[in-house]
Design a protein around this motif. Structure first.
Motif, PDB file in Angstrom:
ATOM      1  N   VAL A 315       1.044  -2.380  -7.634  1.00  0.00           N
ATOM      2  CA  VAL A 315       1.285  -3.848  -7.598  1.00  0.00           C
ATOM      3  C   VAL A 315       0.244  -4.370  -6.902  1.00  0.00           C
ATOM      4  CG1 VAL A 315       2.514  -5.801  -8.105  1.00  0.00           C
ATOM      5  CG2 VAL A 315       3.553  -3.429  -8.369  1.00  0.00           C
ATOM      6  N   LEU A 316       0.064  -4.389  -5.332  1.00  0.00           N
ATOM      7  CA  LEU A 316      -0.841  -4.908  -4.617  1.00  0.00           C
ATOM      8  C   LEU A 316      -2.414  -4.436  -5.195  1.00  0.00           C
ATOM      9  CD1 LEU A 316      -1.835  -6.338  -2.208  1.00  0.00           C
ATOM     10  CD2 LEU A 316      -1.499  -4.242  -0.829  1.00  0.00           C
ATOM     11  N   ALA A 317      -2.212  -3.106  -5.582  1.00  0.00           N
ATOM     12  CA  ALA A 317      -3.655  -2.667  -5.934  1.00  0.00           C
ATOM     13  C   ALA A 317      -4.212  -3.407  -7.074  1.00  0.00           C
ATOM     14  CB  ALA A 317      -3.818  -1.266  -6.396  1.00  0.00           C
ATOM     15  N   ARG A 318      -3.387  -3.694  -8.175  1.00  0.00           N
ATOM     16  CA  ARG A 318      -3.728  -4.568  -9.418  1.00  0.00           C
ATOM     17  C   ARG A 318      -3.988  -6.065  -8.863  1.00  0.00           C
ATOM     18  NH1 ARG A 318       0.378  -1.440 -11.854  1.00  0.00           N
ATOM     19  NH2 ARG A 318       1.820  -3.166 -11.526  1.00  0.00           N
ATOM     20  N   ALA A 319      -3.108  -6.804  -8.216  1.00  0.00           N
ATOM     21  CA  ALA A 319      -3.460  -8.204  -7.625  1.00  0.00           C
ATOM     22  C   ALA A 319      -4.844  -8.143  -6.871  1.00  0.00           C
ATOM     23  CB  ALA A 319      -2.165  -8.416  -6.734  1.00  0.00           C
ATOM     24  N   PHE A 320      -4.960  -7.196  -5.949  1.00  0.00           N
ATOM     25  CA  PHE A 320      -6.153  -7.260  -5.059  1.00  0.00           C
ATOM     26  C   PHE A 320      -7.474  -7.232  -5.983  1.00  0.00           C
ATOM     27  CE2 PHE A 320      -9.393  -5.973  -1.924  1.00  0.00           C
ATOM     28  CZ  PHE A 320      -8.718  -6.813  -0.874  1.00  0.00           C
ATOM     29  N   TRP A 323      -8.015 -10.362  -7.307  1.00  0.00           N
ATOM     30  CA  TRP A 323      -8.219 -11.397  -6.182  1.00  0.00           C
ATOM     31  C   TRP A 323     -10.152 -11.294  -6.054  1.00  0.00           C
ATOM     32  CZ3 TRP A 323      -4.013 -10.114  -2.857  1.00  0.00           C
ATOM     33  CH2 TRP A 323      -2.962 -10.414  -3.317  1.00  0.00           C
ATOM     34  N   THR A 324     -10.310  -9.831  -5.879  1.00  0.00           N
ATOM     35  CA  THR A 324     -11.549  -9.682  -5.352  1.00  0.00           C
ATOM     36  C   THR A 324     -12.670  -8.925  -6.171  1.00  0.00           C
ATOM     37  OG1 THR A 324     -10.991  -7.419  -4.268  1.00  0.00           O
ATOM     38  CG2 THR A 324     -10.594  -9.629  -3.035  1.00  0.00           C
ATOM     39  N   GLY A 325     -12.100  -8.130  -7.261  1.00  0.00           N
ATOM     40  CA  GLY A 325     -12.947  -7.379  -8.302  1.00  0.00           C
ATOM     41  C   GLY A 325     -13.104  -6.170  -7.640  1.00  0.00           C
ATOM     42  N   ALA A 327     -10.923  -2.589  -5.709  1.00  0.00           N
ATOM     43  CA  ALA A 327      -9.716  -1.895  -5.193  1.00  0.00           C
ATOM     44  C   ALA A 327      -9.679  -1.877  -3.532  1.00  0.00           C
ATOM     45  CB  ALA A 327      -9.734  -0.409  -5.426  1.00  0.00           C
ATOM     46  N   PRO A 328      -8.309  -2.148  -3.210  1.00  0.00           N
ATOM     47  CA  PRO A 328      -8.359  -2.305  -1.694  1.00  0.00           C
ATOM     48  C   PRO A 328      -8.936  -1.188  -0.945  1.00  0.00           C
ATOM     49  CG  PRO A 328      -6.291  -2.453  -2.687  1.00  0.00           C
ATOM     50  CD  PRO A 328      -7.199  -1.968  -3.806  1.00  0.00           C
ATOM     51  N   ALA A 329      -9.089   0.212  -1.247  1.00  0.00           N
ATOM     52  CA  ALA A 329      -9.643   1.160  -0.405  1.00  0.00           C
ATOM     53  C   ALA A 329     -11.297   0.808  -0.392  1.00  0.00           C
ATOM     54  CB  ALA A 329      -9.564   2.429  -0.890  1.00  0.00           C
ATOM     55  N   ASP A 330     -11.690   0.547  -1.630  1.00  0.00           N
ATOM     56  CA  ASP A 330     -13.242   0.150  -1.673  1.00  0.00           C
ATOM     57  C   ASP A 330     -13.538  -1.108  -1.118  1.00  0.00           C
ATOM     58  OD1 ASP A 330     -13.165   2.442  -3.516  1.00  0.00           O
ATOM     59  OD2 ASP A 330     -13.285   1.287  -5.151  1.00  0.00           O
ATOM     60  N   PHE A 331     -12.738  -2.047  -1.029  1.00  0.00           N
ATOM     61  CA  PHE A 331     -13.183  -3.049  -0.120  1.00  0.00           C
ATOM     62  C   PHE A 331     -13.121  -2.894   1.103  1.00  0.00           C
ATOM     63  CE2 PHE A 331     -11.797  -6.941   2.201  1.00  0.00           C
ATOM     64  CZ  PHE A 331     -12.566  -7.966   1.714  1.00  0.00           C
ATOM     65  N   ARG A 332     -12.350  -1.968   1.793  1.00  0.00           N
ATOM     66  CA  ARG A 332     -12.280  -1.840   3.261  1.00  0.00           C
ATOM     67  C   ARG A 332     -13.360  -1.068   3.548  1.00  0.00           C
ATOM     68  NH1 ARG A 332      -6.844   0.752   5.219  1.00  0.00           N
ATOM     69  NH2 ARG A 332      -6.443  -0.930   6.278  1.00  0.00           N
ATOM     70  N   ARG A 333     -13.880  -0.001   2.711  1.00  0.00           N
ATOM     71  CA  ARG A 333     -15.080   0.767   2.923  1.00  0.00           C
ATOM     72  C   ARG A 333     -16.166  -0.003   2.965  1.00  0.00           C
ATOM     73  NH1 ARG A 333     -12.544   4.835  -0.150  1.00  0.00           N
ATOM     74  NH2 ARG A 333     -13.433   4.127  -1.950  1.00  0.00           N
TER      75      ARG A 333
END
Length: 337
Positions: A315-320, A323-325, A327-333
């Protein structure tokens, strides 16, 4: 930059707080209502949301009754309303002073409040309009504004500053004697088309034009410096962030509401008055915290989801991604490169 619409100067609010305290109101209740301890209102940069001021008038009505407006005016000693007070009392004529008060009315009032000054022969009229508080508290605010203005006129121009007629747009109270005492005059009329003070003659006094120019310039600077204060909405958001960062179980909305001294229903109503919703605010805080945690800590996405109150990391992954376009892991990298 003008004073923000739907806010009122801390100078007026501090007067209302003093009146409420004198009438027996609990200071803790006032602090919950305003989102800050009333002693913080001494900071002259603070402006309070008009919706909160309406609630303060409601509290005054509760503890002081229908005379609350005139009671509050008794606490507005000359100087309590800052530069606005002196623009009237240092002007060369009463007409000029009232025009200055109208021009710089938003140094103390919600900028939607209007004050116009009309000269018709020997009759000078100051009319208020668009006072923003809802019934029954609007009449308290009208009486407060009119009494304070009449007292400033009298402070600067003596007997010539006593109104020869006072008009109110609301119905007459059962006993009008408290208003007769407040105005020092008995020619008071109700159910009129406008709220107005009428003065006879063009009262004049010796004045210092340099001082008046300084006051006018300072009033302009006060308006230019006007900006949003750390109001109730910010207090709410801080509390929401705190609760979200340290989950204690239970319903998040109820936790935040209790911390602010409100019921869940009242909290949602106040958010609506601020033009937002619980869901929108929760979404914003979750987004900001998710970005911070991904950038500054090594917690797993699953762990971050739990911290943000999500039952499932997907659910967080879909929301993220919404928000940002990313995935959380991709954003972190991307942030670590």
């Amino acid at each position: 930059m003008a004073a923000p619409v739907s806010t009122v100067s801390n100078h007026v609010v501090s007067v209302l707080v003093d009146a409420a305290l004198a009438a027996g109101a609990d200071p803790r209740r006032i602090a919950r209502l305003l989102g800050v301890d009333h002693t913080q209102l001494l900071d002259r940069a603070v402006r309070v949301p008009t919706a909160d001021v309406t609630r303060l008038w409601a509290l005054l009505y509760e503890v002081a009754g229908t005379e609350a407006g005139a009671l509050a005016a008794e606490h507005a000693e000359h100087g309590r309303l800052y530069v606005w007070d002196y623009l009237i009392s240092t002007a060369p004529t009463l007409a000029a002073g009232l025009r200055e008060a109208a021009r710089y009315n938003s140094t103390i009032c919600d900028p939607r409040v209007g004050l116009e000054v009309v000269e018709d022969g020997s009759l000078l009229t100051a009319r208020y309009f668009d006072l923003p508080h809802r019934a029954p508290y609007d009449r308290l605010n009208r009486e407060f504004a009119m009494v304070v203005t009449a007292r400033r006129a009298r402070a600067g121009f003596g007997a010539s500053g006593i109104p020869v007629r006072v008009d109110f747009s609301h119905p007459a109270p059962r006993d009008r004697r408290y208003l007769e005492r407040a105005f020092g005059a008995g020619n008071i009329h109700f159910d009129q088309s406008r709220d107005a003070l009428k003065f006879l003659g063009t009262a004049a006094r010796p004045n210092d034009p340099f001082l008046h120019a300084i006051l006018r310039r300072h009033a302009t600077e006060v308006l230019a410096a006007g900006g949003p204060e750390r109001a109730w909405l910010e207090v709410f958001r801080d509390e929401l962030r705190t609760r979200l960062s340290a989950r204690t179980g239970g319903t998040m909305l109820d936790e935040v509401a209790r911390a602010l001294g409100l019921s869940g229903r009242t909290l949602q109503r106040r958010l609506a008055e601020q033009g937002t919703t619980w869901r929108a605010e929760l979404e914003t805080v979750r987004r900001d915290l998710a970005i911070t945690l991904l950038c500054e800590r090594s917690d797993s996405v699953r762990s971050i989801a739990v911290q943000l109150g999500y039952r499932d990391h997907r659910v967080l992954a879909r929301a993220f991604r919404r928000w940002t376009g990313s995935a959380p892991a991709d954003f972190r990298r991307a942030q670590s490169n």
